[in-house]
Design a protein around this motif. Sequence first.
Motif, PDB file in Angstrom:
ATOM      1  N   SER A  27     -30.102  -3.805  16.437  1.00 41.20           N
ATOM      2  CA  SER A  27     -31.489  -3.548  16.053  1.00 41.20           C
ATOM      3  C   SER A  27     -31.777  -4.124  14.666  1.00 41.20           C
ATOM      4  CB  SER A  27     -31.791  -2.047  16.077  1.00 41.20           C
ATOM      5  OG  SER A  27     -31.178  -1.387  14.985  1.00 41.20           O
ATOM      6  N   GLN A  28     -30.726  -4.402  13.909  1.00 44.20           N
ATOM      7  CA  GLN A  28     -30.874  -4.942  12.565  1.00 44.20           C
ATOM      8  C   GLN A  28     -31.096  -6.445  12.567  1.00 44.20           C
ATOM      9  OE1 GLN A  28     -27.526  -3.665  10.221  1.00 44.20           O
ATOM     10  NE2 GLN A  28     -27.547  -1.654  11.183  1.00 44.20           N
ATOM     11  N   SER A  29     -30.563  -7.118  13.586  1.00 44.64           N
ATOM     12  CA  SER A  29     -30.642  -8.571  13.634  1.00 44.64           C
ATOM     13  C   SER A  29     -30.239  -9.044  15.027  1.00 44.64           C
ATOM     14  CB  SER A  29     -29.694  -9.152  12.592  1.00 44.64           C
ATOM     15  OG  SER A  29     -30.079 -10.435  12.203  1.00 44.64           O
ATOM     16  N   SER A  30     -30.641 -10.247  15.382  1.00 40.72           N
ATOM     17  CA  SER A  30     -30.297 -10.795  16.700  1.00 40.72           C
ATOM     18  C   SER A  30     -28.834 -11.248  16.718  1.00 40.72           C
ATOM     19  CB  SER A  30     -31.192 -11.993  17.009  1.00 40.72           C
ATOM     20  OG  SER A  30     -30.846 -13.086  16.171  1.00 40.72           O
ATOM     21  N   PRO A  31     -28.259 -11.380  17.924  1.00 40.83           N
ATOM     22  CA  PRO A  31     -26.892 -11.895  18.009  1.00 40.83           C
ATOM     23  C   PRO A  31     -26.740 -13.257  17.325  1.00 40.83           C
ATOM     24  CG  PRO A  31     -27.501 -10.936  20.110  1.00 40.83           C
ATOM     25  CD  PRO A  31     -28.734 -10.947  19.255  1.00 40.83           C
ATOM     26  N   ALA A  32     -27.737 -14.118  17.470  1.00 36.36           N
ATOM     27  CA  ALA A  32     -27.663 -15.442  16.833  1.00 36.36           C
ATOM     28  C   ALA A  32     -27.626 -15.318  15.311  1.00 36.36           C
ATOM     29  CB  ALA A  32     -28.842 -16.306  17.272  1.00 36.36           C
ATOM     30  N   LYS A  66     -13.108 -14.845  14.828  1.00 35.65           N
ATOM     31  CA  LYS A  66     -13.312 -15.485  16.130  1.00 35.65           C
ATOM     32  C   LYS A  66     -13.726 -14.451  17.181  1.00 35.65           C
ATOM     33  CE  LYS A  66      -9.855 -16.316  18.628  1.00 35.65           C
ATOM     34  NZ  LYS A  66      -8.652 -16.621  19.339  1.00 35.65           N
ATOM     35  N   GLU A  67     -13.062 -13.305  17.199  1.00 33.63           N
ATOM     36  CA  GLU A  67     -13.386 -12.266  18.181  1.00 33.63           C
ATOM     37  C   GLU A  67     -14.786 -11.702  17.953  1.00 33.63           C
ATOM     38  OE1 GLU A  67     -11.778 -11.582  20.955  1.00 33.63           O
ATOM     39  OE2 GLU A  67     -10.334 -13.113  20.376  1.00 33.63           O
ATOM     40  N   LEU A  68     -15.168 -11.510  16.688  1.00 35.12           N
ATOM     41  CA  LEU A  68     -16.531 -11.054  16.397  1.00 35.12           C
ATOM     42  C   LEU A  68     -17.564 -12.091  16.818  1.00 35.12           C
ATOM     43  CD1 LEU A  68     -16.099  -9.357  12.924  1.00 35.12           C
ATOM     44  CD2 LEU A  68     -17.016  -8.281  14.992  1.00 35.12           C
ATOM     45  N   LEU A  69     -17.266 -13.341  16.567  1.00 35.28           N
ATOM     46  CA  LEU A  69     -18.176 -14.416  16.965  1.00 35.28           C
ATOM     47  C   LEU A  69     -18.343 -14.439  18.481  1.00 35.28           C
ATOM     48  CD1 LEU A  69     -19.694 -16.579  15.327  1.00 35.28           C
ATOM     49  CD2 LEU A  69     -17.882 -18.155  15.935  1.00 35.28           C
ATOM     50  N   PHE A  70     -17.234 -14.348  19.214  1.00 31.11           N
ATOM     51  CA  PHE A  70     -17.297 -14.325  20.681  1.00 31.11           C
ATOM     52  C   PHE A  70     -18.036 -13.087  21.186  1.00 31.11           C
ATOM     53  CE2 PHE A  70     -13.218 -17.067  21.162  1.00 31.11           C
ATOM     54  CZ  PHE A  70     -13.962 -18.211  20.935  1.00 31.11           C
ATOM     55  N   PHE A  71     -17.834 -11.952  20.508  1.00 34.66           N
ATOM     56  CA  PHE A  71     -18.529 -10.717  20.881  1.00 34.66           C
ATOM     57  C   PHE A  71     -20.043 -10.929  20.816  1.00 34.66           C
ATOM     58  CE2 PHE A  71     -20.763  -6.954  19.304  1.00 34.66           C
ATOM     59  CZ  PHE A  71     -20.568  -6.092  20.368  1.00 34.66           C
ATOM     60  N   ARG A  74     -21.257 -13.204  23.567  1.00 34.69           N
ATOM     61  CA  ARG A  74     -21.373 -12.521  24.867  1.00 34.69           C
ATOM     62  C   ARG A  74     -22.597 -11.613  24.896  1.00 34.69           C
ATOM     63  NH1 ARG A  74     -15.805 -12.012  23.961  1.00 34.69           N
ATOM     64  NH2 ARG A  74     -16.049  -9.822  23.400  1.00 34.69           N
ATOM     65  N   VAL A  75     -22.834 -10.899  23.807  1.00 32.83           N
ATOM     66  CA  VAL A  75     -23.998 -10.004  23.752  1.00 32.83           C
ATOM     67  C   VAL A  75     -25.282 -10.812  23.845  1.00 32.83           C
ATOM     68  CG1 VAL A  75     -25.292  -8.434  22.249  1.00 32.83           C
ATOM     69  CG2 VAL A  75     -22.824  -8.129  22.522  1.00 32.83           C
ATOM     70  N   GLY A  76     -25.325 -11.938  23.157  1.00 30.74           N
ATOM     71  CA  GLY A  76     -26.502 -12.794  23.231  1.00 30.74           C
ATOM     72  C   GLY A  76     -26.766 -13.299  24.644  1.00 30.74           C
ATOM     73  N   GLU A  77     -25.702 -13.596  25.380  1.00 28.68           N
ATOM     74  CA  GLU A  77     -25.851 -14.053  26.770  1.00 28.68           C
ATOM     75  C   GLU A  77     -26.347 -12.917  27.665  1.00 28.68           C
ATOM     76  OE1 GLU A  77     -22.018 -15.692  27.669  1.00 28.68           O
ATOM     77  OE2 GLU A  77     -22.381 -17.475  26.452  1.00 28.68           O
ATOM     78  N   MET A  78     -25.962 -11.682  27.356  1.00 26.32           N
ATOM     79  CA  MET A  78     -26.414 -10.521  28.144  1.00 26.32           C
ATOM     80  C   MET A  78     -27.904 -10.296  27.991  1.00 26.32           C
ATOM     81  SD  MET A  78     -23.732  -7.527  27.460  1.00 26.32           S
ATOM     82  CE  MET A  78     -21.992  -7.822  27.454  1.00 26.32           C
ATOM     83  N   LYS A  79     -28.431 -10.620  26.823  1.00 22.62           N
ATOM     84  CA  LYS A  79     -29.844 -10.365  26.544  1.00 22.62           C
ATOM     85  C   LYS A  79     -30.767 -11.362  27.221  1.00 22.62           C
ATOM     86  CE  LYS A  79     -30.377  -7.784  22.612  1.00 22.62           C
ATOM     87  NZ  LYS A  79     -31.082  -7.686  21.367  1.00 22.62           N
ATOM     88  N   LYS A  80     -30.225 -12.451  27.789  1.00 19.02           N
ATOM     89  CA  LYS A  80     -31.058 -13.487  28.415  1.00 19.02           C
ATOM     90  C   LYS A  80     -31.520 -13.047  29.768  1.00 19.02           C
ATOM     91  CE  LYS A  80     -29.002 -17.288  25.931  1.00 19.02           C
ATOM     92  NZ  LYS A  80     -28.234 -18.493  25.986  1.00 19.02           N
TER      93      LYS A  80
END
Length: 80
Positions: A27-32, A66-71, A74-80
Amino acid sequence: MQTQPNSDESLDSRHLSYGREVAELLSQSSPASWMNDLWDIYSGYMAAQTELGHSRRANDIFTSFKELLFFFQRVGEMKK
């Protein structure tokens, strides 16, 4: 004495709690935006290595990054 929760209900409750924490974070910022910030943080860390000297944890820190970036990817892809 505290016991490990074994029931599906407690596991579901924990997953819901994790989900609420992730929702609050997003809610603070987008995955991107989170991904861009992570790149900035990691790039600054790497640039500072010449001043800070060698870190024995550099590999672990890269793995966490790397794991945080991938997380967030993945979350950004879920929001599409």
